[in-house]
Design a protein around this motif. Structure first.
Motif, PDB file in Angstrom:
ATOM      1  N   LYS A  47       0.825  -1.208   0.000  1.00 33.27           N
ATOM      2  CA  LYS A  47       0.000   0.000   0.000  1.00 33.27           C
ATOM      3  C   LYS A  47       0.859   1.257   0.000  1.00 33.27           C
ATOM      4  O   LYS A  47       0.543   2.235  -0.675  1.00 33.27           O
ATOM      5  CB  LYS A  47      -0.917  -0.003   1.230  1.00 33.27           C
ATOM      6  N   VAL A  48       1.930   1.229   0.772  1.00 30.89           N
ATOM      7  CA  VAL A  48       2.756   2.431   0.894  1.00 30.89           C
ATOM      8  C   VAL A  48       3.799   2.528  -0.214  1.00 30.89           C
ATOM      9  O   VAL A  48       4.304   3.611  -0.507  1.00 30.89           O
ATOM     10  CB  VAL A  48       3.444   2.460   2.284  1.00 30.89           C
ATOM     11  N   SER A  78       6.343   7.392  -5.890  1.00 31.88           N
ATOM     12  CA  SER A  78       5.990   8.730  -6.355  1.00 31.88           C
ATOM     13  C   SER A  78       6.881   9.782  -5.718  1.00 31.88           C
ATOM     14  O   SER A  78       7.357  10.711  -6.383  1.00 31.88           O
ATOM     15  CB  SER A  78       4.517   9.019  -6.015  1.00 31.88           C
ATOM     16  N   LEU A  79       7.127   9.629  -4.423  1.00 33.81           N
ATOM     17  CA  LEU A  79       8.015  10.553  -3.717  1.00 33.81           C
ATOM     18  C   LEU A  79       9.419  10.512  -4.319  1.00 33.81           C
ATOM     19  O   LEU A  79      10.051  11.549  -4.534  1.00 33.81           O
ATOM     20  CB  LEU A  79       8.062  10.183  -2.233  1.00 33.81           C
ATOM     21  N   PHE A  80       9.897   9.298  -4.614  1.00 29.99           N
ATOM     22  CA  PHE A  80      11.262   9.150  -5.102  1.00 29.99           C
ATOM     23  C   PHE A  80      11.417   9.736  -6.507  1.00 29.99           C
ATOM     24  O   PHE A  80      12.490  10.223  -6.863  1.00 29.99           O
ATOM     25  CB  PHE A  80      11.676   7.678  -5.092  1.00 29.99           C
ATOM     26  N   ARG A  81      10.357   9.664  -7.297  1.00 30.61           N
ATOM     27  CA  ARG A  81      10.418  10.267  -8.639  1.00 30.61           C
ATOM     28  C   ARG A  81      10.690  11.765  -8.532  1.00 30.61           C
ATOM     29  O   ARG A  81      11.394  12.348  -9.365  1.00 30.61           O
ATOM     30  CB  ARG A  81       9.127   9.998  -9.412  1.00 30.61           C
ATOM     31  N   LEU A 120      16.868   1.424   5.314  1.00 29.93           N
ATOM     32  CA  LEU A 120      16.415   1.386   6.709  1.00 29.93           C
ATOM     33  C   LEU A 120      14.902   1.192   6.777  1.00 29.93           C
ATOM     34  O   LEU A 120      14.393   0.370   7.553  1.00 29.93           O
ATOM     35  CB  LEU A 120      16.823   2.707   7.379  1.00 29.93           C
ATOM     36  N   PHE A 121      14.183   1.918   5.930  1.00 30.52           N
ATOM     37  CA  PHE A 121      12.723   1.822   5.903  1.00 30.52           C
ATOM     38  C   PHE A 121      12.276   0.420   5.480  1.00 30.52           C
ATOM     39  O   PHE A 121      11.368  -0.169   6.080  1.00 30.52           O
ATOM     40  CB  PHE A 121      12.163   2.864   4.932  1.00 30.52           C
ATOM     41  N   LYS A 147       3.807   7.163   7.053  1.00 28.64           N
ATOM     42  CA  LYS A 147       5.092   6.498   6.793  1.00 28.64           C
ATOM     43  C   LYS A 147       5.943   7.274   5.792  1.00 28.64           C
ATOM     44  O   LYS A 147       7.168   7.284   5.889  1.00 28.64           O
ATOM     45  CB  LYS A 147       4.839   5.075   6.295  1.00 28.64           C
ATOM     46  N   VAL A 148       5.312   7.899   4.814  1.00 26.68           N
ATOM     47  CA  VAL A 148       6.070   8.672   3.833  1.00 26.68           C
ATOM     48  C   VAL A 148       6.754   9.848   4.512  1.00 26.68           C
ATOM     49  O   VAL A 148       7.935  10.142   4.244  1.00 26.68           O
ATOM     50  CB  VAL A 148       5.147   9.166   2.699  1.00 26.68           C
TER      51      VAL A 148
END
Length: 906
Positions: A302-303, A309-312, A364-365, A431-432
């Motif tokens: 799910k995450v 998307s964040l990493f893009r 780590l995540f 979590k993001v």
């Protein structure tokens, strides 16, 4: 906690990169040691700058970021204080006062010495007329290259820390990505075909991952390239560190400004920083790719899309890195502004650190959010259950799935990062947002300004070094181990060689592996630089022996021997660059005849020995090249080479088997000082080669220049006798008269020769030798003529090993003839059966196992031809089975007769 104080100018003080970085970031204060101030000239109130150097506003000011500006000031100050020249107090004191400020460094103009002085006076509120500075001192700043050295020191400090950080982060990514640890099984080659830094990186990563149960089969290229890319980075950092350490503390003589006041310092620093920038780019690229793999390893489906998307969006960081690198590359190639280039590389390093922080955060995540991984942190959060009960409160009947564990090193790193960066908090809620927070914290954590980084670096180093017991040991470059089939080939070859030597009446000799240095020096010409010197341990300067010939001559002289035929098979040592077939430790097999004999008698026998050796070793096609030292000297005399240059020119000619004549000619002209015409005359002669009598006839023909030289005439006469004798011994077929053969060693006086293998295995020369009539006399003053040959056995082994592979030849590592096989665990019965075989001088080995195929497989692997098979029924009946492995046949014989039966069949 108060910042520490650094006293510059103290006796014995040296400024390291780490201290430069601390001062540049206001983590340490600067004081000038009182003794350093005492030696400086006091300021005169009436002194002022010469009118021509009164500062005026610069049309093109140069401002540096505060950190780099402070670093430049501290480097400049340290160089002033360490200078042997006369320095006035005014300038060092002004610099120290500037460093004591907390702001204003972005207003310091480094465009010129005059602009710099005006800026310093301005921000410290100092009257410029009170600062006494000479024209030479004004030129000091340019000469010292302080800005370039300062930025390089900042880079050195940051990059050095990133070596261990990169290892730790990569190891965590290997855990998260289930990397195949085979990527870090790098063999160490003794012949120079492995890079030490690469193998060190691989070994360090393996130590961090030791004990990991997460390692999988992910053979992604981003894992495979870790040793090579990290190894190159280590090499670049080490080179930069060595240069910066010197440049930070080297004194600069005060002199008037010149066009090139830095005397090459800037270019050397710039080149080393570029050498760092290139592997940093590769490191950043691979870190970015591992970060993407870490996202794929996140188990929470799910995450994961949100993080993707964040990493893009974070790809902009990497794009910025690539843009900066392109700018750095352009600046380096154009070479117009070294400071702009160095600043660009510093910006590059900061961006690389940010990319590394994202890789670490994602690894780590991924690990923290995977419940199948045991974190081993020993805190309540790890063992807490959803219902509030501890794991040990589970019901006995419930089967709990066993969790996978991290490596011992990565587990400790994980705990350190979660303690320092994640604050031991579980990943919950947004979590993001947690991931973004971790990445930001890690970016700060990897900066040397954060005191915790030192703890992380020390921890990684401690983990690696504490596990040294598990690290595979290495052997020095240029050496090898030999075992099994290799030793079988070597022992057989040594036996053959010794038998040929003994057939010619040679007696064995052994000499110390090291000699007095004075014994070896001056005997090998330009090759003397390859001698291994030993540390002085007992008042004597010693060196490892370079060959076996000089120790033999020393033995003759020391014992006042006038004649001896000897052989020696021993190791010698050369501080050479290892390559295929070339080692630093290797065996030589020498045969020498010393004493007064009829002309060419001893030379003839040595050549026959060489022919017999190569024939009996059965290596295949070879040729023996011939020349004569007196003929060579005559040629050089004819060509117009001065006598004092004969030996050094011979060393160049000796390279013709590896280089073209054009390359050798360039060396003769540019390095040895010969004219082009002389070099061309040499080239015309050394190209002559052919059958012995053909070339001999040409050199003795009417009108030959060689007949006008007394040394050449004597050499031609000796060669005529030698070739006639070799013809009668049927040893001319493999001989070639080659005028390019020089043999660079200084001690040769007569015939010289070299055997070359002509097969497909490229090993070069396999044997060489010649006459050396003056070597013994160099030690004792008593002339003892001698001639000998040395077989390069290592290259012969390379040929024999390749032949065995090409022929699919099975080489037995042992001479075991019989395997005593007990089908069970009865060691006593095995001992009863094997002892009579040993007493009968039959080579035997025993094995106990219930599975008959274990015995047969073992016998086949070891090449053992016969087996004595005994099971329960054979023990009860008093018989044994004799099995022929090759024919797969068995016979049954009584216990009383099996030894005699085996003796017959063997």
């Amino acid at each position: 906690m108060a910042a520490p104080t650094v006293e510059l100018g103290a006796k014995g003080f040296s400024l390291p990169s780490t201290t430069t970085y601390s001062i540049a970031n206001s983590l340490a204060h600067v004081e000038i040691d009182s003794s350093a101030l005492d030696k400086l000239k006091p300021c005169s109130s009436s002194s002022s700058l010469p009118p021509s150097l009164i500062p005026s506003p610069s049309p093109n000011p140069r401002f540096l970021p505060p950190v780099l500006a402070r670093a430049t000031i501290v480097v400049f100050l340290n160089k002033l204080l360490s200078s042997d020249s006369s320095v006035r107090r005014s300038l060092p004191v002004l610099l120290q006062q500037t460093l004591a400020l907390s702001s204003g460094f972005d207003k310091i103009d480094f465009s010129s010495p005059a602009a710099l002085l005006q800026s310093l006076c301005s921000i410290t509120n100092t009257d410029v007329s009170t600062v006494s500075v000479s024209p030479e001192e004004i030129g000091f700043f340019e000469t010292s290259s302080s800005a370039e050295v300062a930025i390089a020191a900042i880079l050195d400090c940051c990059a050095t820390a990133l070596i261990r950080v990169s290892d730790a982060v990569a190891a965590l990514s290997c855990e998260a990505g289930r990397a195949d640890l085979a990527a870090f099984d790098l063999p160490v080659s003794g012949d120079g075909f492995s890079r030490k830094d690469d193998t060190d990186v691989a070994a360090d990563i393996k130590m961090l991952l030791f004990g990991s149960k997460l390692a999988g089969k992910n053979g992604s290229p981003v894992f495979l390239q870790i040793p090579s890319s990290f190894g190159l980075f280590r090499e670049a950092v080490r080179s930069l560190h060595a240069c910066v350490r010197i440049e930070l503390n080297s004194s600069v003589k005060l002199r008037k400004p010149t066009e090139d006041g830095n005397y090459g310092k800037k270019s050397s620093v710039v080149d080393l920083v570029w050498f760092l920038a290139k592997p940093m780019k590769t490191m950043a690229e691979s870190s970015f790719k591992r970060a993407k793999l870490n996202i794929e390893s996140i188990v929470d489906e799910k995450v994961r899309p949100e993080i993707e998307s964040l990493f893009r969006k974070q790809c902009a960081v990497f794009d910025g890195f690539k843009e900066t690198f392109h700018s750095v590359f352009v600046n380096y190639m154009e070479g117009d502004d070294s400071i702009v280039f160095l600043q660009g590389v510093y910006d590059l390093l900061v961006k690389f650190r940010e990319i590394l922080a994202w890789e670490a955060a994602l690894a780590l995540f991924s690990i923290e959010t995977d419940d199948s991984i045991e974190k081993n942190r020993g805190d309540a959060l790890v063992n807490a259950q959803p219902n509030g009960e501890n794991a040990k409160g589970d019901k006995k009947g419930e089967k709990k799935k066993k969790k996978k564990t991290l490596g011992k090193g990565t587990s400790a790193i994980l705990q350190l990062l979660t303690d320092q960066v994640a604050n031991c908090k579980e990943v919950s809620g947004d979590k993001v947002a947690t991931l973004v927070e971790w990445a930001g914290n890690l970016s700060k954590y990897f900066d040397p300004r954060d005191s915790r980084l030192e703890i992380l670096v020390a921890k990684v180093k401690e983990i690696v070094e504490s596990n040294e017991v598990r690290r595979l040991p290495k052997i020095p470059k240029g050496t090898r181990d030999f075992a099994g089939e290799q030793m079988a080939i070597r022992e057989q070859a040594f036996s053959t060689i010794a038998s040929v030597f003994k057939m010619h009446g040679a007696e064995a000799l052994d000499t110390p592996v090291f000699e007095l240095k004075e014994t070896l020096m001056g005997k090998y010409g330009e090759d003397s630089k390859l001698i291994y010197d030993l540390a002085d341990q007992g008042g004597e300067l010693c060196s490892l022996r370079y060959d076996l010939t000089v120790p033999f001559a020393r033995h003759l002289a020391m014992n006042n021997l006038s004649a001896m035929t000897r052989y020696q098979i021993s190791k010698v040592y050369r501080r050479d660059n290892p390559s295929k077939g070339r080692y630093r430790e290797f065996y030589q097999c020498d045969f020498d005849i010393a004493g007064q004999y009829e002309p060419m008698l001893a030379d003839f026998e040595v050549i026959v020995v060489l022919n017999q050796l190569l024939d009996k070793l059965d290596i295949g096609t070879y040729e023996i090249k011939f020349n004569h030292r007196k003929l060579l000297d005559g040629m050089l005399d004819i060509c117009g080479v001065p006598a004092e240059k004969f030996r050094t020119v011979c060393s160049s000619i000796d390279k013709l088997d590896k280089q073209s004549f054009e390359q050798v000619k360039k060396e003769l002209v540019e390095e040895k000082g010969l004219s082009v015409e002389t070099a061309d005359r040499i080239g015309a002669i050394v190209k002559k080669r052919g059958s012995p009598f053909e070339i001999l006839s040409e050199l003795k023909a009417e009108g030959s220049k060689f007949l006008e030289n007394s040394g050449s005439v004597a050499a031609l006469g000796e060669l005529d006798i030698l070739f006639q004798a070799l013809k009668e011994a049927y040893c001319l077929d493999n001989l070639v008269f080659d005028l390019s053969l020089a043999r660079g060693l200084d001690y040769y006086t007569g015939v010289i020769y070299e055997a070359v293998f002509k097969g497909t295995t490229q090993v070069g020369s396999i044997a060489a030798g010649g006459r050396y009539d003056n070597l013994v006399g160099m030690f004792s003053g008593k002339q003892v003529p001698a001639v000998g040959v040395s077989l390069g056995i290592e290259r012969v082994f390379a040929i024999k090993e390749q032949q065995a592979k090409d022929r699919n030849q099975v080489v037995r590592a042992t001479d075991t003839q019989v395997l005593v096989s007990i089908l069970g665990k009865d060691v006593i019965s095995a001992s009863k059966l094997v002892t009579p075989l040993w007493n009968a001088n039959i080579s035997a080995k025993m094995k106990v196992s219930k599975r008959v195929m274990d015995h047969i497989t073992f016998a086949k692997q070891k090449g053992i031809p016969w087996m004595v098979l005994v099971g329960e029924s054979e023990l009860a009946s008093g018989v044994v089975k004799l099995k022929n492995i090759e024919l797969n046949e068995e016979i049954t014989v009584s216990r009383e007769d099996y030894v005699e039966e085996l003796r017959k069949r063997l």
